[in-house]
Write a protein that holds these residues in place. Structure first.
Motif, PDB file in Angstrom:
ATOM      1  N   ARG A 103      30.380  58.719  34.056  1.00  0.00           N
ATOM      2  CA  ARG A 103      29.834  57.457  34.568  1.00  0.00           C
ATOM      3  C   ARG A 103      28.380  57.605  35.009  1.00  0.00           C
ATOM      4  O   ARG A 103      27.548  56.731  34.744  1.00  0.00           O
ATOM      5  N   ILE A 106      26.159  57.834  31.910  1.00  0.00           N
ATOM      6  CA  ILE A 106      26.027  56.514  31.270  1.00  0.00           C
ATOM      7  C   ILE A 106      25.105  55.621  32.083  1.00  0.00           C
ATOM      8  O   ILE A 106      24.260  54.908  31.527  1.00  0.00           O
ATOM      9  N   GLU A 107      25.222  55.658  33.415  1.00  0.00           N
ATOM     10  CA  GLU A 107      24.338  54.852  34.261  1.00  0.00           C
ATOM     11  C   GLU A 107      22.880  55.288  34.118  1.00  0.00           C
ATOM     12  O   GLU A 107      21.982  54.444  34.076  1.00  0.00           O
ATOM     13  N   ARG A 110      21.617  53.996  30.763  1.00  0.00           N
ATOM     14  CA  ARG A 110      21.397  52.546  30.807  1.00  0.00           C
ATOM     15  C   ARG A 110      20.164  52.157  31.600  1.00  0.00           C
ATOM     16  O   ARG A 110      19.522  51.165  31.300  1.00  0.00           O
ATOM     17  N   SER A 111      19.861  52.936  32.637  1.00  0.00           N
ATOM     18  CA  SER A 111      18.712  52.564  33.485  1.00  0.00           C
ATOM     19  C   SER A 111      17.363  52.892  32.852  1.00  0.00           C
ATOM     20  O   SER A 111      16.336  52.502  33.373  1.00  0.00           O
ATOM     21  N   ARG A 112      17.366  53.587  31.752  1.00  0.00           N
ATOM     22  CA  ARG A 112      16.091  53.919  31.071  1.00  0.00           C
ATOM     23  C   ARG A 112      15.521  52.755  30.395  1.00  0.00           C
ATOM     24  O   ARG A 112      15.587  51.875  29.919  1.00  0.00           O
TER      25      ARG A 112
END
Length: 112
Positions: A103, A106-107, A110-112
């Motif tokens: 997790r 993945i976070e 995604r934040s990039r």
């Protein structure tokens, strides 16, 4: 970076060096290795969460391994497979840590 080099050296040594563990000691080694893997996954999770502490990792790494091997030895002397409790606990913690690591990765992606 140092951890990655250590893992790489350990994997290479594990492949190159032929070490045979006597069958009588295999329950102790298996739970000790599982305990060490639990500490490694916990350290990786802590690193991703930005709260890794080397002293916590080192004490957990060796402390968990010694405790797990001691429980396996005690169970062997009592005639009770206590090592199964260590396998269940450390196995569950490894899967929990892996789920959290997944997790967090993945976070971060995604934040990039």
């Amino acid at each position: 970076m140092i951890a990655a080099i250590g893992i790489l050296v350990g994997v290479i040594l594990g492949i190159v060096v032929d070490i045979n563990i006597p069958e009588k000691l295999s329950p102790y080694m298996s739970v000790a290795i599982l305990a060490c893997l639990d500490s490694v996954f916990g350290a990786f999770r802590a690193n991703l969460s930005n709260n890794f502490q080397a002293n916590i990792f080192i004490s957990g790494f060796f402390g968990n391994a010694i405790l797990a091997a001691a429980l396996a030895y005690l169970g062997d002397k009592l005639g009770i497979p206590i090592y199964i409790a260590a396998v269940i606990v450390f196995g569950g913690r490894i899967f929990d840590n892996f789920a959290i690591i997944r997790r967090l990765v993945i976070e971060k992606i995604r934040s990039r």
